[in-house]
Design a protein around this motif. Structure first.
Motif, mmCIF file in Angstrom:
data_model
loop_
_atom_site.group_PDB
_atom_site.id
_atom_site.type_symbol
_atom_site.label_atom_id
_atom_site.label_comp_id
_atom_site.label_asym_id
_atom_site.label_seq_id
_atom_site.Cartn_x
_atom_site.Cartn_y
_atom_site.Cartn_z
ATOM 1 N N LYS A 1 0.829 -1.209 0.000
ATOM 2 C CA LYS A 1 0.000 0.000 0.000
ATOM 3 C C LYS A 1 0.865 1.262 0.000
ATOM 4 C CE LYS A 1 -0.679 0.689 5.028
ATOM 5 N NZ LYS A 1 -1.678 0.705 6.110
ATOM 6 N N TYR A 2 2.130 1.137 0.448
ATOM 7 C CA TYR A 2 3.002 2.306 0.516
ATOM 8 C C TYR A 2 3.565 2.712 -0.851
ATOM 9 C CZ TYR A 2 2.551 1.822 5.538
ATOM 10 O OH TYR A 2 2.037 1.747 6.807
ATOM 11 N N ASN A 3 3.156 2.016 -1.906
ATOM 12 C CA ASN A 3 3.448 2.500 -3.248
ATOM 13 C C ASN A 3 2.601 3.725 -3.591
ATOM 14 O OD1 ASN A 3 5.464 0.646 -4.139
ATOM 15 N ND2 ASN A 3 3.871 -0.912 -4.427
ATOM 16 N N VAL A 4 1.569 3.955 -2.790
ATOM 17 C CA VAL A 4 0.651 5.072 -3.029
ATOM 18 C C VAL A 4 0.465 5.829 -1.725
ATOM 19 C CG1 VAL A 4 -1.679 5.723 -3.758
ATOM 20 C CG2 VAL A 4 -0.557 3.739 -4.804
ATOM 21 N N TYR A 5 0.462 7.160 -1.808
ATOM 22 C CA TYR A 5 0.166 7.961 -0.626
ATOM 23 C C TYR A 5 -1.346 8.100 -0.461
ATOM 24 C CZ TYR A 5 5.062 9.405 -0.300
ATOM 25 O OH TYR A 5 6.428 9.419 -0.147
ATOM 26 N N PRO A 6 -1.826 8.205 0.782
ATOM 27 C CA PRO A 6 -3.266 8.324 1.011
ATOM 28 C C PRO A 6 -3.751 9.771 0.878
ATOM 29 C CG PRO A 6 -2.133 8.243 3.110
ATOM 30 C CD PRO A 6 -1.059 8.093 2.051
ATOM 31 N N ILE A 7 -4.942 9.925 0.359
ATOM 32 C CA ILE A 7 -5.590 11.235 0.372
ATOM 33 C C ILE A 7 -5.852 11.603 1.834
ATOM 34 C CG2 ILE A 7 -7.722 12.461 -0.224
ATOM 35 C CD1 ILE A 7 -7.745 10.857 -2.825
ATOM 36 N N PRO A 8 -5.571 12.831 2.230
ATOM 37 C CA PRO A 8 -5.693 13.203 3.652
ATOM 38 C C PRO A 8 -7.099 12.979 4.201
ATOM 39 C CG PRO A 8 -4.517 14.895 2.433
ATOM 40 C CD PRO A 8 -5.049 13.941 1.414
ATOM 41 N N THR A 9 -7.145 12.605 5.460
ATOM 42 C CA THR A 9 -8.410 12.339 6.126
ATOM 43 C C THR A 9 -9.354 13.533 6.037
ATOM 44 O OG1 THR A 9 -7.346 10.810 7.670
ATOM 45 C CG2 THR A 9 -9.476 11.722 8.325
ATOM 46 N N SER A 10 -8.824 14.736 6.186
ATOM 47 C CA SER A 10 -9.664 15.928 6.127
ATOM 48 C C SER A 10 -10.350 16.072 4.780
ATOM 49 C CB SER A 10 -8.831 17.175 6.420
ATOM 50 O OG SER A 10 -7.726 17.256 5.538
ATOM 51 N N GLU A 11 -9.694 15.634 3.711
ATOM 52 C CA GLU A 11 -10.291 15.739 2.385
ATOM 53 C C GLU A 11 -11.359 14.673 2.175
ATOM 54 O OE1 GLU A 11 -11.257 17.590 -0.864
ATOM 55 O OE2 GLU A 11 -9.793 18.319 0.567
ATOM 56 N N LEU A 12 -11.169 13.505 2.773
ATOM 57 C CA LEU A 12 -12.185 12.454 2.680
ATOM 58 C C LEU A 12 -13.487 12.907 3.333
ATOM 59 C CD1 LEU A 12 -10.084 9.259 3.549
ATOM 60 C CD2 LEU A 12 -10.506 10.288 1.309
ATOM 61 N N THR A 13 -13.355 13.666 4.407
ATOM 62 C CA THR A 13 -14.536 14.201 5.085
ATOM 63 C C THR A 13 -15.245 15.232 4.223
ATOM 64 O OG1 THR A 13 -13.446 13.871 7.224
ATOM 65 C CG2 THR A 13 -15.331 15.365 7.172
ATOM 66 N N ALA A 14 -14.462 16.033 3.495
ATOM 67 C CA ALA A 14 -15.047 17.103 2.687
ATOM 68 C C ALA A 14 -15.660 16.598 1.393
ATOM 69 C CB ALA A 14 -13.977 18.152 2.375
ATOM 70 N N ASN A 15 -15.154 15.507 0.861
ATOM 71 C CA ASN A 15 -15.628 14.995 -0.427
ATOM 72 C C ASN A 15 -16.018 13.525 -0.287
ATOM 73 O OD1 ASN A 15 -16.029 14.121 -3.068
ATOM 74 N ND2 ASN A 15 -14.275 15.221 -3.901
ATOM 75 N N PRO A 16 -17.311 13.211 -0.247
ATOM 76 C CA PRO A 16 -17.755 11.832 -0.051
ATOM 77 C C PRO A 16 -17.457 10.922 -1.240
ATOM 78 C CG PRO A 16 -19.616 13.273 -0.490
ATOM 79 C CD PRO A 16 -18.436 14.157 -0.301
ATOM 80 N N ASN A 17 -17.043 11.482 -2.377
ATOM 81 C CA ASN A 17 -16.692 10.657 -3.537
ATOM 82 C C ASN A 17 -15.329 9.987 -3.388
ATOM 83 O OD1 ASN A 17 -19.055 11.392 -4.929
ATOM 84 N ND2 ASN A 17 -18.075 13.206 -5.811
ATOM 85 N N LEU A 18 -14.549 10.435 -2.403
ATOM 86 C CA LEU A 18 -13.172 9.962 -2.259
ATOM 87 C C LEU A 18 -13.054 8.906 -1.169
ATOM 88 C CD1 LEU A 18 -11.313 13.396 -2.388
ATOM 89 C CD2 LEU A 18 -11.850 11.866 -4.296
ATOM 90 N N TYR A 19 -12.103 7.999 -1.352
ATOM 91 C CA TYR A 19 -11.759 7.025 -0.323
ATOM 92 C C TYR A 19 -10.382 6.471 -0.635
ATOM 93 C CZ TYR A 19 -13.440 3.822 -3.963
ATOM 94 O OH TYR A 19 -13.636 3.163 -5.166
ATOM 95 N N ASN A 20 -9.722 5.946 0.381
ATOM 96 C CA ASN A 20 -8.397 5.337 0.233
ATOM 97 C C ASN A 20 -8.506 3.829 0.341
ATOM 98 O OD1 ASN A 20 -6.715 7.698 0.058
ATOM 99 N ND2 ASN A 20 -7.020 8.013 2.259
ATOM 100 N N GLU A 21 -7.927 3.130 -0.627
ATOM 101 C CA GLU A 21 -7.797 1.686 -0.452
ATOM 102 C C GLU A 21 -6.669 1.403 0.537
ATOM 103 O OE1 GLU A 21 -7.793 3.104 -3.440
ATOM 104 O OE2 GLU A 21 -9.390 2.192 -4.652
ATOM 105 N N ASN A 22 -6.888 0.466 1.439
ATOM 106 C CA ASN A 22 -5.842 -0.075 2.314
ATOM 107 C C ASN A 22 -5.395 0.853 3.437
ATOM 108 O OD1 ASN A 22 -5.723 -2.430 0.656
ATOM 109 N ND2 ASN A 22 -4.374 -1.317 -0.761
ATOM 110 N N TYR A 23 -5.941 2.061 3.516
ATOM 111 C CA TYR A 23 -5.572 2.954 4.624
ATOM 112 C C TYR A 23 -6.783 3.131 5.544
ATOM 113 C CZ TYR A 23 -1.118 4.368 2.542
ATOM 114 O OH TYR A 23 0.172 4.393 2.046
#
Length: 529
Positions: A507-529
């Motif tokens: 999973k560390y081949n990819v950085y996660p979208i910040p938690t604060s942004e996931l809260t602001a945009n419900p279309n987003l999510y991180n695999e494996n984080y």
């Protein structure tokens, strides 16, 4: 004739003030300005000023000296290229951070970050702030708007528009490379409450590819391009990078396309600089023969404590009695990082290869302790010295005067060679060998370092890329493409947080979208984080 820092001196960015933008607001919003867009986009001079902001947003983080009057309220408050450099280098076999706690680089050094990492979040919001700037510029530089100007101004505005689209494509490429599944918004989307959709890598690659292919013919040729601005050579180089890594991003190899893009970039007429060291000194604005796209940094017009100031001051010890800051054109060393032992170990002949630029006196090669400044060599690749050895600027007051060569011909040669070795068509192994040996003849000042065709393998190329491109912000992407970043196929000291190195979760081949942004945009999510 190309003049240094035309972007920051002639196209004065301070003409228009673009104020703060909240990190967690919708990513499609336009930058808040002290004057409205209707008032700003009224003449060619103002368009130039905003275009300058698009460029300089990669090396400065605010409207004032050294980032005062910051564009963003963020965790570390650092500029785009300091974030990019850390995310691309800290966790690799090239860089050993010193201030793991103070600079908050521990997690990216040990490949153990999560969705709350401050550097990851800052990079994410920097990228999308810059995309927002580009989108707002493009909203106000439509064909209908351009048509209201005179013929000569129309030509310039169309060039500006193509460059803004190039920069947006570059920012989306960085977002793709770091985060993979990302929000997407363009100038055609509504401003306000619009929630951007989540684009897959296939969609993002298609967008970047389409943009670059469409705008490249509209951009300046390499010969005509004012210094510090993007030419069609830059567009072709970015296309080559996209294609070289397409299999990682989408699962579909595009090596033949990479060769085509490399050939187009090379056809722009670039040539290798004869002296490797001069590509990274304070007169490197003179190396437009090899440097395809540079980010100007200037101690008077573009003062930054990130970008190349961070790299150059950071590579000099602040504890060693042996290493002298003045030898690098800086007033004092910051001691931010050294190199891990694996990097100097890749040089077959340390005394003959002029790319071996490390300070070794009273330094151990390997790292018993990763944050001990006596462990690991210090890089001497970058400097704030002019060609005649003079200090270019007072780094305490104005940072360095050395520009950041984001794209250069040497990388294009290596991309071409790798694409051929990986089975791409449209190129030849003999040409690939010639390109590699051109780099090695420059390095060795003779043909003593030449290799044979049978030696031109993927294993050779990943090491040659390290020898040629170390500390230029490409290493993480390279290691991932070769399947080495997270796996046990290649271990380096302190990979994964252990002295002898260990594999980490893929999973560390990819950085996660910040938690604060996931809260602001419900279309987003991180695999494996």
């Amino acid at each position: 004739m190309k003049t240094k820092h035309i972007i920051t001196s002639v196209l004065a960015v301070t003409a228009i003030s673009l104020g703060n933008i909240s990190c967690t607001d919708d990513l499609n919003q336009f930058p808040h300005t002290e004057t409205t867009s209707k008032e700003v986009y009224t003449n060619l001079s103002n368009y130039k000023a905003v275009l300058a902001k698009l460029y300089t947003s990669m090396v400065v983080n605010g409207q004032g000296k050294g980032g005062e009057n910051a564009d963003l309220s963020s965790n570390n408050g650092q500029d785009y290229m300091r974030c990019w450099f850390n995310l691309q280098e800290c966790g690799t076999d090239e860089m050993a951070s010193t201030w793991l706690s103070g600079d908050k680089t521990g997690d990216i050094t040990y490949l153990s970050w999560d969705a709350n990492d401050p550097w990851v979040a800052d990079m994410y919001y920097r990228i999308y702030y810059n995309i927002a700037l580009c989108n707002e510029f493009l909203r106000n530089c439509s064909e209908s708007t351009i048509s209201s100007y005179g013929e000569s101004e129309q030509r310039e505005l169309r060039l500006f528009r193509a460059e803004a689209r190039f920069l947006r494509a570059l920012f989306y490429y960085h977002a793709l490379d770091l985060f993979r599944n990302i929000p997407f918004v363009s100038e055609n989307d509504p401003v306000g409450s619009y929630v951007p959709p989540r684009y897959t890598p296939v969609q993002t690659v298609a967008f970047i590819e389409s943009e670059l292919n469409e705008i490249a013919p509209l951009m300046y040729s390499a010969r005509e391009c004012p210094y510090g601005r993007a030419s069609r050579g830059a567009a072709y180089t970015l296309l080559a990078k996209l294609y070289l890594n397409a299999e990682v991003y989408t699962g579909t190899a595009r090596y033949s396309d990479c060769i085509v893009a490399c050939n187009k970039a090379i056809a722009e007429g670039y040539t290798l600089e004869s002296d490797y060291a001069k590509l990274f000194n304070a007169d490197n604005n003179k190396r437009t023969n090899e440097i395809i796209f540079a980010l100007p940094v200037d101690a008077e017009h573009t003062v930054t404590w990130g970008a190349t100031t961070y790299i150059i001051c950071g590579e000099v010890s602040n504890t060693s009695a042996d290493q002298k800051p003045e030898d690098y054109g800086v007033k004092n060393g910051w001691g931010m990082y050294r190199v891990r032992g694996e990097l100097p170990g890749k040089f077959e002949n340390e005394s003959a290869d002029t790319r071996f630029r490390f300070f070794t006196t009273n330094q151990t090669r390997h790292l018993e302790t990763i944050d001990n400044q006596t462990n690991g060599y210090f890089s001497e690749k970058w400097s704030n010295l002019t060609d005649d050895g003079k200090t270019a600027s007072n780094t305490v007051d104005g940072g360095v005067n050395t520009d950041y060569p984001l794209f250069r011909l040497a990388d294009v040669y290596l991309m071409y060679s790798e694409a051929v070795v990986r089975g791409g068509t449209g190129g030849t192994l003999s040409q690939a060998l010639d390109y590699v040996n051109r780099l090695r003849r420059r390095a060795y000042k003779s043909n003593a370092g030449d290799i044979k065709e049978r030696q031109l393998t993927k294993d050779f190329l990943i090491d040659e890329r390290a020898r040629e491109l170390y500390l230029e912000g490409v290493r993480r992407t390279d290691l991932i493409r070769f399947g080495l970043f997270t796996t046990s196929k290649y271990l380096w000291q302190w990979k994964g947080g252990t002295k002898n190195g260990m594999a980490v979760d893929s999973k560390y081949n990819v950085y996660p979208i910040p938690t604060s942004e996931l809260t602001a945009n419900p279309n987003l999510y991180n695999e494996n984080y």
